[in-house]
Design a protein around this motif. Structure first.
Motif, short mmCIF file in Angstrom:
data_model
loop_
_atom_site.label_atom_id
_atom_site.label_comp_id
_atom_site.label_asym_id
_atom_site.label_seq_id
_atom_site.Cartn_x
_atom_site.Cartn_y
_atom_site.Cartn_z
N VAL A 297 10.67 16.15 -23.88
CA VAL A 297 10.22 14.91 -23.54
C VAL A 297 11.01 14.16 -22.50
N ASN A 298 11.88 14.62 -22.14
CA ASN A 298 12.73 13.86 -21.15
C ASN A 298 12.80 14.39 -19.74
N LEU A 299 11.64 15.20 -19.64
CA LEU A 299 11.52 15.80 -18.34
C LEU A 299 11.13 14.57 -17.23
N SER A 300 11.37 14.61 -16.03
CA SER A 300 10.84 13.87 -15.15
C SER A 300 9.74 14.42 -14.30
N LYS A 305 7.55 21.68 -12.11
CA LYS A 305 7.19 22.32 -10.90
C LYS A 305 5.75 23.17 -11.07
N LEU A 306 4.71 22.35 -11.20
CA LEU A 306 3.39 23.15 -11.55
C LEU A 306 2.88 23.57 -10.29
N GLY A 307 3.26 23.14 -9.10
CA GLY A 307 2.70 23.78 -8.11
C GLY A 307 3.68 25.14 -7.26
N ALA A 308 4.67 25.48 -8.12
CA ALA A 308 5.47 26.54 -7.39
C ALA A 308 4.61 27.72 -7.78
N GLU A 309 4.80 28.95 -7.06
CA GLU A 309 4.35 30.34 -7.26
C GLU A 309 4.49 30.75 -8.55
N ILE A 310 5.48 30.56 -9.34
CA ILE A 310 5.63 30.72 -10.71
C ILE A 310 6.04 29.23 -11.27
N PRO A 311 4.79 28.73 -11.79
CA PRO A 311 5.23 27.39 -12.33
C PRO A 311 6.07 27.23 -13.45
N PHE A 312 7.16 26.12 -13.69
CA PHE A 312 8.18 25.93 -14.31
C PHE A 312 8.63 24.75 -14.39
N ILE A 313 9.57 24.71 -15.39
CA ILE A 313 9.99 23.21 -15.80
C ILE A 313 11.68 23.65 -15.42
N ARG A 314 12.35 22.46 -15.04
CA ARG A 314 13.70 22.42 -14.74
C ARG A 314 14.64 21.54 -15.78
N VAL A 315 15.33 22.07 -16.71
CA VAL A 315 16.08 21.44 -17.43
C VAL A 315 17.53 21.04 -16.92
N GLU A 316 17.90 19.80 -16.75
CA GLU A 316 19.06 19.43 -16.02
C GLU A 316 19.45 18.10 -16.44
N ALA A 317 20.69 17.60 -16.10
CA ALA A 317 21.19 16.38 -16.59
C ALA A 317 20.55 15.29 -15.46
N ARG A 320 20.95 11.54 -18.57
CA ARG A 320 21.32 11.75 -19.82
C ARG A 320 22.27 12.95 -20.00
N LEU A 321 22.91 12.89 -20.96
CA LEU A 321 23.72 14.06 -21.23
C LEU A 321 23.18 15.25 -21.90
N LEU A 322 23.22 16.72 -21.31
CA LEU A 322 22.78 17.62 -21.93
C LEU A 322 23.39 18.07 -23.04
N PHE A 348 6.41 12.87 -20.55
CA PHE A 348 5.79 12.21 -21.72
C PHE A 348 6.57 10.99 -21.90
N PRO A 349 6.02 9.77 -21.37
CA PRO A 349 6.39 8.41 -21.64
C PRO A 349 6.28 8.17 -22.85
N ARG A 350 5.57 8.45 -23.88
CA ARG A 350 5.63 7.86 -25.24
C ARG A 350 6.91 8.20 -25.73
N TYR A 351 7.47 9.34 -25.62
CA TYR A 351 8.78 9.93 -26.33
C TYR A 351 9.63 10.06 -25.28
N PHE A 352 9.87 9.61 -24.10
CA PHE A 352 10.95 9.57 -23.10
C PHE A 352 12.13 8.79 -23.70
N ASP A 353 13.39 9.63 -23.95
CA ASP A 353 14.47 9.00 -24.43
C ASP A 353 14.37 8.53 -25.75
N ASN A 354 13.27 9.20 -26.46
CA ASN A 354 13.16 8.73 -27.96
C ASN A 354 12.73 9.95 -28.84
N GLY A 355 13.69 11.11 -28.55
CA GLY A 355 13.24 12.25 -29.32
C GLY A 355 13.29 12.09 -30.84
N ASP A 356 14.07 11.13 -31.24
CA ASP A 356 14.15 11.09 -32.62
C ASP A 356 12.55 10.80 -33.36
#
Length: 449
Positions: A297-300, A305-317, A320-322, A348-356
Motif C-alpha cells: 500500500v505504500n508503493l509510489s 515497474k509495469l513497463g519493464a521486460e519482467i514487470p516488478f515492484i521495488r520495495v525500498e525506503a 518511511r522506515l522499512l 493505493f491512495p486509500r491506504y497509503f501510510d495507513n496500513g493499520d
C-alpha cells in the motif's frame, strides 16, 4: 565548520572564533576571540579538510565550556559538558561521590593537569577535572523526551503514521509504568520495579487475553529507552529490565494458509466481494508475492515497474522506515499479482501510510465471511494456530519450498536476512520470476475474468 572558525597563521591552521556576546567575560576572561592551534601544518593539509575536523572538536569543547560557565545551564547539559571536557583532557569523568572515594594520589595527579596553561582559571575545566557536577536525575516522566533525542536519525526516515505509532507506543509504555510504580528517577528504579511491571503485564495476559507479544513489546520499550538514555547521558545505570520478558511471546506469528484453503475458500467465487477494490487487489498481490501488506500500500508510482521486460515492484525506503534493512528488494509480478497491479499503476491512495486501516478492513471481512481456517476447540490454547493477513507470507514460503526454490532466494523474495553479504542484484528478476511463476495461483474464478 564556518570559514571564520578556521584560519592560517604562522604556517598552521588555527581554530579562531569570536566569543558570542552572551558569553563575553565568563570565567574572568575579557578576550573577544578564542584562538587555538589545530597543530596541523598548512603544507600538509592544503584544503584544510583535516584541520576542519579538529576545529569542529575544539568548537564543541569550547561551546561546552561556555554553557557550563553560563548561569542557568540545565543539569543534563552541564553533566554532558563536564564529561566531554574531562575526556578532552584524557581523563574519565568522576562524580563528586566517586572523586571522594579515589586515592589521594589520583586526585593530586588531576590537580597537576590544571597547572597547564590557563586551565586553573577556567571554571568549566576545573569542574570537569575535579568532578564538581553530579549525574542528572532523569525522571520517568522525562524518559520519552530524552529517548526521542537519541532517535533523530530513524525518526527522520519515518512516515507521519509511523511516527505517530512509534510515539504513541513508547509514551503509553512509560505512562503505565508511572501508574504502577510512580514517577521515579531512572537511578532509583530497582529490579523490584521491573519485576512488578512484568507481573502487571502477565496479569493482563491472563485476565484480559492480551497476547504475551504485546506485553513484551511494552517491557522492551521501557528497557530500550532506558538503555539509550543511559548511553547518551553516561549515567552508569544497572539494566534492571533485562530478562523480564514473558515466556510465550512469539504467539503473534501467523500459521500459513494451505494452497487448498486459498484456492477453495479465499478465492472461491464471491468470497472477497465484500471488500473495496484496493483491499481486494492487495490480497491478490500479497498472495503471489509474499510482500507485507504495508509494503504494497505504500508503493509510489515510480516503484511500480509495469513497463519493464519482467514487470516488478521495488520495495525500498521512500519517505518511511522499512521494517528491516533486508526488506529492500525487487519482486517480479506474476499471475494475479500482475493483473491486480495493472489495475492500480499509481498505487493505493486509500491506504497509503495507513496500513493499520487495511489490516482492520481485511480481518473484519475474513472473519465475517468465515474465510479463516477452522480451529478445533479441543486444541490447547497455546497450540492453536493463529491466522491473519501475514499467513499469506508464510504460505508463499512453504509453496516455494515445495518447488525446491533455493533457501537464499526465498529469503530474498520474502525480505528476510540470508546471513550472507548481498552482491549486485542478488538472484535477479529472471530467476525470481521463474520460481514465482511456478507456484502462481490461477483459480478458475479469477482466470476467467
Amino acid at each position: 565548520m564556518k570559514a571564520d572558525y578556521l584560519i592560517q597563521r604562522n604556517g598552521y591552521w588555527q581554530y579562531h572564533r569570536r566569543v558570542p556576546k552572551a558569553y563575553v567575560g565568563l570565567g574572568g576572561k575579557s578576550s573577544k576571540f578564542i584562538v587555538i592551534s589545530t597543530k596541523i601544518a598548512v603544507a600538509d593539509d592544503r584544503a584544510g579538510s583535516k584541520a576542519a575536523r579538529v576545529a569542529a572538536r575544539l568548537n564543541e569543547q569550547q561551546e561546552a565550556r561556555w554553557r557550563s560557565l553560563a548561569s542557568g545551564t540545565p543539569d543534563k547539559q552541564r553533566w554532558q559538558d563536564a564529561v566531554s571536557i574531562a575526556r578532552s583532557h584524557g581523563l574519565d569523568y568522576l562524580t563528586p561521590v566517586e572523586a571522594a572515594q579515589r586515592q589521594i594520589e589520583e586526585l593530586l595527579a588531576r590537580i597537576e593537569t590544571l597547572k597547564v596553561g590557563e586551565r586553573r582559571t577556567d571554571v568549566a575545566v576545573v569542574d570537569a577535572v575535579l568532578g564538581a557536577v553530579d549525574k542528572p536525575r532523569v525522571m520517568l516522566s522525562d524518559l520519552f523526551g530524552e529517548y526521542e533525542k537519541t532517535q533523530q536519525t530513524p525518526l527522520s526516515k519515518m512516515s507521519p503514521n509511523q511516527k505517530r505509532k512509534w510515539t504513541s507506543a513508547k509514551k503509553r509504555a512509560v505512562e503505565i509504568l508511572i501508574e504502577q510504580r510512580g514517577d521515579k528517577a531512572l537511578q532509583d528504579i530497582t529490579r523490584a520495579d521491573a519485576v512488578a511491571y512484568a507481573d502487571f503485564w502477565e496479569g493482563r495476559t491472563i485476565a484480559e487475553g492480551i497476547s504475551p507479544s504485546s506485553a513484551n513489546k511494552n517491557i522492551s520499550h521501557i528497557g530500550g529507552m532506558i538503555r539509550a538514555v543511559d548511553k547518551r547521558l553516561k549515567l552508569g545505570l544497572d539494566h534492571v529490565f533485562g530478562g523480564t520478558r514473558l515466556e510465550g511471546g512469539r504467539d503473534g506469528n501467523r500459521s500459513p494458509f494451505t494452497v487448498e484453503h486459498i484456492r477453495s475458500v479465499i478465492l472461491a467465487p464471491g468470497a472477497l466481494d465484500g471488500l473495496n477494490d484496493e483491499a481486494k487487489d492487495v490480497v491478490y498481490i500479497v498472495m503471489e508475492t509474499g510482500c507485507r501488506p504495508s509494503e504494497i500500500v505504500n508503493l509510489s508510482k515510480s516503484r511500480i515497474k509495469l513497463g519493464a521486460e519482467i514487470p516488478f515492484i521495488r520495495v525500498e525506503a521512500e519517505g518511511r522506515l522499512l521494517k528491516t534493512e533486508h526488506s529492500e528488494r525487487d519482486i517480479p509480478l506474476v499471475g494475479m499479482a500482475l493483473d491486480a497491479m495493472k489495475r492500480h499503476p499509481a498505487g493505493f491512495p486509500r491506504y497509503f501510510d495507513n496500513g493499520d486501516n487495511l489490516s482492520a478492513t481485511l480481518m473484519k471481512h475474513f472473519k465475517k465471511a468465515k474465510l479463516l481456517p477452522k480451529v478445533s476447540e479441543d486444541t490447547p490454547l497455546k497450540k492453536r494456530p493463529k491466522y491473519g493477513v501475514y499467513s499469506f507470507r508464510h504460505s508463499l514460503k512453504d509453496r516455494l519450498k515445495a518447488v525446491e526454490c533455493p533457501e537464499e532466494l526465498t529469503d530474498e523474495l520474502i525480505g528476510h536476512a540470508t546471513g550472507k553479504p548481498k552482491y549486485g542484484d542478488g538472484y535477479g528478476l529472471q530467476l525470481k520470476a521463474k520460481y514465482l511463476q511456478s507456484i502462481a495461483l490461477a483459480p478458475a474464478c479469477i482466470s476467467k475474468k
